[in-house]
Enzyme design. Structure first.
Site, short mmCIF file in Angstrom:
data_model
loop_
_atom_site.label_atom_id
_atom_site.label_comp_id
_atom_site.label_asym_id
_atom_site.label_seq_id
_atom_site.Cartn_x
_atom_site.Cartn_y
_atom_site.Cartn_z
N ALA A 1 0.86 -1.21 -0.03
CA ALA A 1 0.00 0.06 0.00
C ALA A 1 0.97 1.24 0.05
O ALA A 1 0.64 2.13 0.73
CB ALA A 1 -1.01 0.06 1.27
N CYS A 2 1.77 1.40 -0.75
CA CYS A 2 2.93 2.42 -0.96
C CYS A 2 2.81 2.95 -2.41
O CYS A 2 2.52 2.23 -3.25
CB CYS A 2 4.30 1.67 -0.58
N GLY A 3 3.09 4.41 -2.38
CA GLY A 3 3.37 4.79 -3.65
C GLY A 3 4.14 4.24 -4.36
O GLY A 3 4.21 4.55 -5.63
N THR B 1 4.71 0.76 -4.64
CA THR B 1 4.33 -0.57 -4.98
C THR B 1 4.29 -0.88 -6.35
O THR B 1 4.54 -2.30 -6.72
CB THR B 1 2.77 -0.73 -4.14
#
Length: 158
Positions: free
Chosen positions: A35-37, A39
């Protein structure tokens, strides 16, 4: 003096995996999050793996929830997400800590071998360590470095 092959880690499906199983291969070891920018780096990592796996290269993914709680899922949820959304087929491991007192011994070793721009600690999700076929840590890449931009370094090892 320890080397990469002295370590083992639990796979995402719960088995112990000695890293000596990857002896003779170049490796890219990456702390990952769903759930990371960053990803979308999964897509690039899978592309590298697909392109180079037959030449003695692998990617090892280590989920970590230490950066903004961006990997909150269970191992089963992480595995399903990676396979469904990005077609990940490279080895994935159980969730670990990469910084602090509870950091996995592998990451303590990696950080000791190659410092980052901001010192020892891993800066964020998707920090990348390149390991040569002899098990030596040869490069550390900042999390924002796109997987495709690591190709020249991988090519030099194969």
């Amino acid at each position: 003096m320890p080397n990469i092959y002295d370590f083992s880690a639990e796979t995402i499906t719960g088995e112990q995996q000695p890293l000596s199983a990857f002896k003779g291969q170049a490796m890219l070891i990456v702390n990952v999050a769903s759930a990371c920018g960053l990803t979308p780096h999964y897509e690039g990592l899978q592309s590298l793996y697909s392109e180079y796996k037959d030449q003695g290269f692998t990617v090892l993914g280590f989920p970590c929830n230490q950066f903004g709680a961006q990997e909150p899922g269970s191992h089963e949820e992480i595995k399903s997400f990676c396979e469904t959304k990005f077609g990940v087929s490279f080895p994935m491991f159980a969730k670990i800590d990469v910084n602090g007192d509870q950091a996995h011994p592998l990451y303590k070793f990696l950080k000791n071998e190659k410092k980052g721009n901001e010192g020892d600690d891993i800066e964020w999700n998707f920090a990348k360590f390149l390991i040569n076929k002899e098990g030596e840590v040869v490069e550390r890449f900042h999390p924002k470095v796109e997987p495709k931009d690591i190709k020249p370094s991988i090519n030099s090892l194969l």
